[in-house]
Motif scaffolding. Structure first.
Motif, PDB file in Angstrom:
ATOM      1  N   GLY A   1      -7.821  10.915  -5.813  1.00 19.02           N
ATOM      2  CA  GLY A   1      -7.569  10.892  -4.380  1.00 19.02           C
ATOM      3  C   GLY A   1      -6.765  12.130  -4.027  1.00 19.02           C
ATOM      4  N   GLU A   2      -6.923  12.613  -2.832  1.00 18.29           N
ATOM      5  CA  GLU A   2      -6.261  13.851  -2.418  1.00 18.29           C
ATOM      6  C   GLU A   2      -4.737  13.768  -2.594  1.00 18.29           C
ATOM      7  N   LYS A   3      -4.147  12.630  -2.236  1.00 15.39           N
ATOM      8  CA  LYS A   3      -2.694  12.465  -2.355  1.00 15.39           C
ATOM      9  C   LYS A   3      -2.274  12.463  -3.823  1.00 15.39           C
TER      10      LYS A   3
ATOM     11  N   SER B   1     -12.491  15.899 -12.124  1.00 13.70           N
ATOM     12  CA  SER B   1     -13.336  16.606 -11.168  1.00 13.70           C
ATOM     13  C   SER B   1     -12.499  17.459 -10.222  1.00 13.70           C
ATOM     14  N   ASN B   2     -13.092  18.550  -9.742  1.00 13.55           N
ATOM     15  CA  ASN B   2     -12.464  19.358  -8.698  1.00 13.55           C
ATOM     16  C   ASN B   2     -12.609  18.688  -7.330  1.00 13.55           C
ATOM     17  N   GLU B   3     -13.551  17.775  -7.252  1.00 12.87           N
ATOM     18  CA  GLU B   3     -13.796  17.008  -6.017  1.00 12.87           C
ATOM     19  C   GLU B   3     -12.637  16.021  -5.830  1.00 12.87           C
ATOM     20  N   THR B   4     -12.290  15.710  -4.577  1.00  9.32           N
ATOM     21  CA  THR B   4     -11.244  14.709  -4.295  1.00  9.32           C
ATOM     22  C   THR B   4     -11.740  13.739  -3.232  1.00  9.32           C
ATOM     23  N   VAL B   5     -11.057  12.617  -3.153  1.00 14.90           N
ATOM     24  CA  VAL B   5     -11.323  11.647  -2.093  1.00 14.90           C
ATOM     25  C   VAL B   5     -10.273  11.902  -1.010  1.00 14.90           C
ATOM     26  N   ALA B   6     -10.744  12.287   0.164  1.00 15.59           N
ATOM     27  CA  ALA B   6      -9.856  12.735   1.244  1.00 15.59           C
ATOM     28  C   ALA B   6      -8.844  11.669   1.647  1.00 15.59           C
ATOM     29  N   ASP B   7      -7.609  12.102   1.776  1.00 21.81           N
ATOM     30  CA  ASP B   7      -6.508  11.310   2.331  1.00 21.81           C
ATOM     31  C   ASP B   7      -6.302   9.957   1.629  1.00 21.81           C
ATOM     32  N   LYS B   8      -6.553   9.931   0.318  1.00 23.37           N
ATOM     33  CA  LYS B   8      -6.383   8.693  -0.444  1.00 23.37           C
ATOM     34  C   LYS B   8      -5.489   8.952  -1.646  1.00 23.37           C
ATOM     35  N   ALA B   9      -4.878   7.865  -2.135  1.00 20.95           N
ATOM     36  CA  ALA B   9      -4.104   7.908  -3.374  1.00 20.95           C
ATOM     37  C   ALA B   9      -4.837   7.043  -4.385  1.00 20.95           C
ATOM     38  N   GLY B  10      -4.759   7.428  -5.666  1.00 21.75           N
ATOM     39  CA  GLY B  10      -5.478   6.716  -6.707  1.00 21.75           C
ATOM     40  C   GLY B  10      -6.615   7.581  -7.206  1.00 21.75           C
TER      41      GLY B  10
ATOM     42  N   ASN C   1      -0.433  17.809  -9.404  1.00 18.18           N
ATOM     43  CA  ASN C   1      -0.459  19.276  -9.531  1.00 18.18           C
ATOM     44  C   ASN C   1      -1.188  19.750 -10.785  1.00 18.18           C
ATOM     45  N   ASN C   2      -2.378  19.231 -11.023  1.00 16.67           N
ATOM     46  CA  ASN C   2      -3.197  19.628 -12.185  1.00 16.67           C
ATOM     47  C   ASN C   2      -2.519  19.366 -13.526  1.00 16.67           C
ATOM     48  N   SER C   3      -1.582  18.410 -13.574  1.00 19.44           N
ATOM     49  CA  SER C   3      -0.870  18.140 -14.825  1.00 19.44           C
ATOM     50  C   SER C   3      -1.466  16.969 -15.600  1.00 19.44           C
ATOM     51  N   LEU C   4      -2.575  16.420 -15.123  1.00 18.14           N
ATOM     52  CA  LEU C   4      -3.180  15.262 -15.788  1.00 18.14           C
ATOM     53  C   LEU C   4      -3.942  15.726 -17.023  1.00 18.14           C
ATOM     54  N   GLN C   5      -3.546  15.235 -18.190  1.00 21.57           N
ATOM     55  CA  GLN C   5      -4.199  15.566 -19.459  1.00 21.57           C
ATOM     56  C   GLN C   5      -4.747  14.268 -20.046  1.00 21.57           C
TER      57      GLN C   5
ATOM     58  N   LYS D   1       0.840  -1.207   0.000  1.00 21.05           N
ATOM     59  CA  LYS D   1       0.000   0.000   0.000  1.00 21.05           C
ATOM     60  C   LYS D   1       0.875   1.257   0.000  1.00 21.05           C
ATOM     61  N   HIS D   2       1.882   1.252   0.841  1.00 18.22           N
ATOM     62  CA  HIS D   2       2.775   2.395   0.934  1.00 18.22           C
ATOM     63  C   HIS D   2       3.500   2.626  -0.399  1.00 18.22           C
ATOM     64  N   SER D   3       3.921   1.539  -1.047  1.00 18.07           N
ATOM     65  CA  SER D   3       4.595   1.651  -2.345  1.00 18.07           C
ATOM     66  C   SER D   3       3.682   2.284  -3.379  1.00 18.07           C
ATOM     67  N   PHE D   4       2.416   1.909  -3.379  1.00 14.79           N
ATOM     68  CA  PHE D   4       1.461   2.520  -4.298  1.00 14.79           C
ATOM     69  C   PHE D   4       1.346   4.019  -4.032  1.00 14.79           C
ATOM     70  N   GLU D   5       1.311   4.384  -2.774  1.00  9.82           N
ATOM     71  CA  GLU D   5       1.184   5.802  -2.431  1.00  9.82           C
ATOM     72  C   GLU D   5       2.440   6.589  -2.797  1.00  9.82           C
ATOM     73  N   GLN D   6       3.556   5.909  -2.978  1.00 15.00           N
ATOM     74  CA  GLN D   6       4.818   6.570  -3.291  1.00 15.00           C
ATOM     75  C   GLN D   6       5.122   6.594  -4.796  1.00 15.00           C
TER      76      GLN D   6
END
Length: 188
Positions: free
Chosen positions: A124-126, A142-151, A132-136, A91-96
């Motif tokens: 996810g928020e992480k 969405s401007n909405e995020t999932v709090a304290d999650k990656a993915g 940094n808004n670089s996803l094309q 899990k930690h590796s995915f977040e990194q």
């Protein structure tokens, strides 16, 4: 007078013989009764000894089984701790993951769906902080995020496809556990 003495002696001797015979019969009866009691005591002793041996064997079996179960439980606890630690590391590796790898993952998921423009990506928020808004991509971000999650979550109307990294790992936990057990704990 000699006749009286002889007669008295004769009666006394007969009575003495009867008493001696009764005493002898009593002694024989007592000896037989004593032998019976001895035999009964021997049998009781043998039964008690057998029962004590059986009880001792049962107690030993119980102790050995208990020790075996404790050892097995300790091994299982150790295995579970190793598995849990490994899954936490995954899990930690995915977040990194770096931004480039994360972008490629999102793009590869979108490529699996036809008409990706019909989907909305909720990061996810992480992951949002990482990118940094670089996803094309061809989908709406969405401007909405999932709090304290990656993915991310891929949304099409009211249907959501969960690609949050901790959820992906949880879905694969059984497979990961099997893999870990096969690799680490298999006996040669």
């Amino acid at each position: 007078m000699a006749d009286i003495n002889g007669l008295t002696n004769s009666v006394i001797e007969r009575e003495q013989a009867k008493v001696d015979q009764a005493v002898q019969a009593y002694e024989q009866e007592q000896a037989a009764e004593t032998e019976t009691k001895k035999e009964n005591l021997k049998q009781t002793f043998v039964k008690r000894k057998f029962n004590l041996e059986q009880d001792s064997k049962r107690q030993l079996d119980i102790l050995l089984n208990s020790a075996s179960l404790r050892k097995r439980d300790q091994i299982l606890e150790t295995k579970q701790a190793i598995i849990s630690d490994y899954i936490a590391q995954v899990k930690h590796s995915f977040e990194q993951l770096d931004a480039e790898t994360t972008k490629k993952f999102i793009e590869s998921v979108l490529n699996e769906y036809s008409n990706p423009e019909q989907y909305e990506i909720v990061l996810g928020e992480k992951t949002r902080d990482l990118l940094n808004n670089s996803l094309q991509v061809n989908a709406t971000v969405s401007n909405e995020t999932v709090a304290d999650k990656a993915g991310f979550v891929l949304r099409q109307g009211s249907i959501e496809y969960n690609y949050l990294f901790d959820n992906l790992v949880e879905e694969k936990t059984r497979t990961l556990q099997t893999l870990i057990v096969d690799k680490i704990f298999k006996k040669p």
